[in-house]
Write a protein that holds these residues in place. Sequence first.
Motif, mmCIF file in Angstrom:
data_model
loop_
_atom_site.group_PDB
_atom_site.id
_atom_site.type_symbol
_atom_site.label_atom_id
_atom_site.label_comp_id
_atom_site.label_asym_id
_atom_site.label_seq_id
_atom_site.Cartn_x
_atom_site.Cartn_y
_atom_site.Cartn_z
ATOM 1 N N ALA A 38 0.831 -1.208 0.000
ATOM 2 C CA ALA A 38 0.000 0.000 0.000
ATOM 3 C C ALA A 38 0.864 1.256 0.000
ATOM 4 O O ALA A 38 0.348 2.368 0.111
ATOM 5 N N GLY A 39 2.193 1.079 -0.095
ATOM 6 C CA GLY A 39 3.078 2.231 -0.230
ATOM 7 C C GLY A 39 3.842 2.615 1.030
ATOM 8 O O GLY A 39 4.695 3.498 1.003
ATOM 9 N N GLN A 40 3.552 1.967 2.156
ATOM 10 C CA GLN A 40 4.230 2.333 3.407
ATOM 11 C C GLN A 40 5.680 1.838 3.396
ATOM 12 O O GLN A 40 5.942 0.689 3.033
ATOM 13 N N ARG A 41 6.617 2.701 3.763
ATOM 14 C CA ARG A 41 8.032 2.305 3.762
ATOM 15 C C ARG A 41 8.716 2.460 5.114
ATOM 16 O O ARG A 41 9.859 2.036 5.277
ATOM 17 N N VAL A 42 8.061 3.060 6.076
ATOM 18 C CA VAL A 42 8.693 3.286 7.381
ATOM 19 C C VAL A 42 7.956 2.470 8.446
ATOM 20 O O VAL A 42 6.746 2.636 8.633
ATOM 21 N N PHE A 43 8.698 1.587 9.118
ATOM 22 C CA PHE A 43 8.096 0.715 10.124
ATOM 23 C C PHE A 43 8.836 0.825 11.448
ATOM 24 O O PHE A 43 10.053 1.039 11.477
ATOM 25 N N GLY A 44 8.081 0.688 12.531
ATOM 26 C CA GLY A 44 8.657 0.777 13.869
ATOM 27 C C GLY A 44 8.546 -0.537 14.613
ATOM 28 O O GLY A 44 7.493 -1.181 14.597
ATOM 29 N N GLU A 45 9.637 -0.927 15.257
ATOM 30 C CA GLU A 45 9.661 -2.153 16.062
ATOM 31 C C GLU A 45 10.277 -1.820 17.415
ATOM 32 O O GLU A 45 11.066 -0.879 17.529
ATOM 33 N N ILE A 62 12.824 -0.602 2.912
ATOM 34 C CA ILE A 62 12.088 -0.256 4.137
ATOM 35 C C ILE A 62 13.036 0.472 5.089
ATOM 36 O O ILE A 62 14.193 0.089 5.253
ATOM 37 N N GLN A 63 12.533 1.537 5.698
ATOM 38 C CA GLN A 63 13.275 2.215 6.767
ATOM 39 C C GLN A 63 12.798 1.665 8.102
ATOM 40 O O GLN A 63 11.611 1.752 8.424
ATOM 41 N N TRP A 64 13.740 1.168 8.893
ATOM 42 C CA TRP A 64 13.399 0.574 10.190
ATOM 43 C C TRP A 64 13.692 1.549 11.315
ATOM 44 O O TRP A 64 14.822 1.990 11.489
ATOM 45 N N HIS A 65 12.652 1.869 12.076
ATOM 46 C CA HIS A 65 12.813 2.755 13.234
ATOM 47 C C HIS A 65 12.694 1.921 14.504
ATOM 48 O O HIS A 65 11.710 1.188 14.674
ATOM 49 N N PHE A 66 13.660 2.055 15.381
ATOM 50 C CA PHE A 66 13.566 1.361 16.666
ATOM 51 C C PHE A 66 12.888 2.290 17.663
ATOM 52 O O PHE A 66 13.394 3.378 17.950
ATOM 53 N N ILE A 67 11.714 1.879 18.181
ATOM 54 C CA ILE A 67 10.902 2.821 18.963
ATOM 55 C C ILE A 67 10.886 2.558 20.466
ATOM 56 O O ILE A 67 10.388 3.358 21.225
#
Length: 223
Positions: A38-45, A62-67
């Motif tokens: 669906a176009g999302q490229r930034v995910f948080g784990e 994918i850009q991975w953000h550590f949250i």
Amino acid sequence: MSISENLRYYKDQLPEEVRLIAVSKTKPVTTIMEAYHAGQRVFGENKAQDMADKYGQLPSDIQWHFIGHLQTNKVKLIAPFVKLVHAVDSLRLLKEINKQAHNNNRVIDCLLQFHIAEEDTKFGLNMEEATDILSDKEFKNLTNVSITGVMGMATLTEDEHQISREFEQLHQIFAQLKNTFFMEQPSFCEISMGMSDDYKIALVKGSTMIRIGTGIFGARNYS
Ligand SMILES: *Cc1c(COP(=O)(O)O)cnc(C)c1O
């Protein structure tokens, strides 16, 4: 509602300069791929091992953000690829991120996490502790980390005035740090605040990144 409809719902409310972090913790890679298509490229784990596993199985753009709270002994798992660490709350952690970033020939972007909620169970710095870190002689030698802003979580409450005060406080902390330590650094520009239940207030208070989990993916199943 489908994941793509949910993503659209949030995207439609965001000013151009605000990023949507899709918080995919506990969700399988198939679910993440739905959001990706669906176009999302930034995910948080929020778990280093989970994030490393998913990174290995999913597309490389994918850009991975550590949250979440990052333990020093887990930094090496994510140092090769993590895009942004949202919740740095000690010099010790920052030094470890710097060391692992150096080993990987990278500069890792980090946010300082502030304690703005009433609850004392949540992690985070106060202004004095942040000032100590940023004034520390050792901090200046950390050339493989870049502090790009601040992050905070509001109290879990129905009281919107309280949430609003807490986000306002984070915005003021950001402005004060900018004036004191980051005047010459345009890269210090991020305020990560707002989750599924309070993102609207966060947007009013100047959030540049909202972190949405349940609102996109539905309830989490911690089995
Ligand atoms: C889980 C989590 C979120 C997302 O929370 P939702 O209420 O599911 O949107 C955001 N930020 C952090 C730090 C989290 O741990």
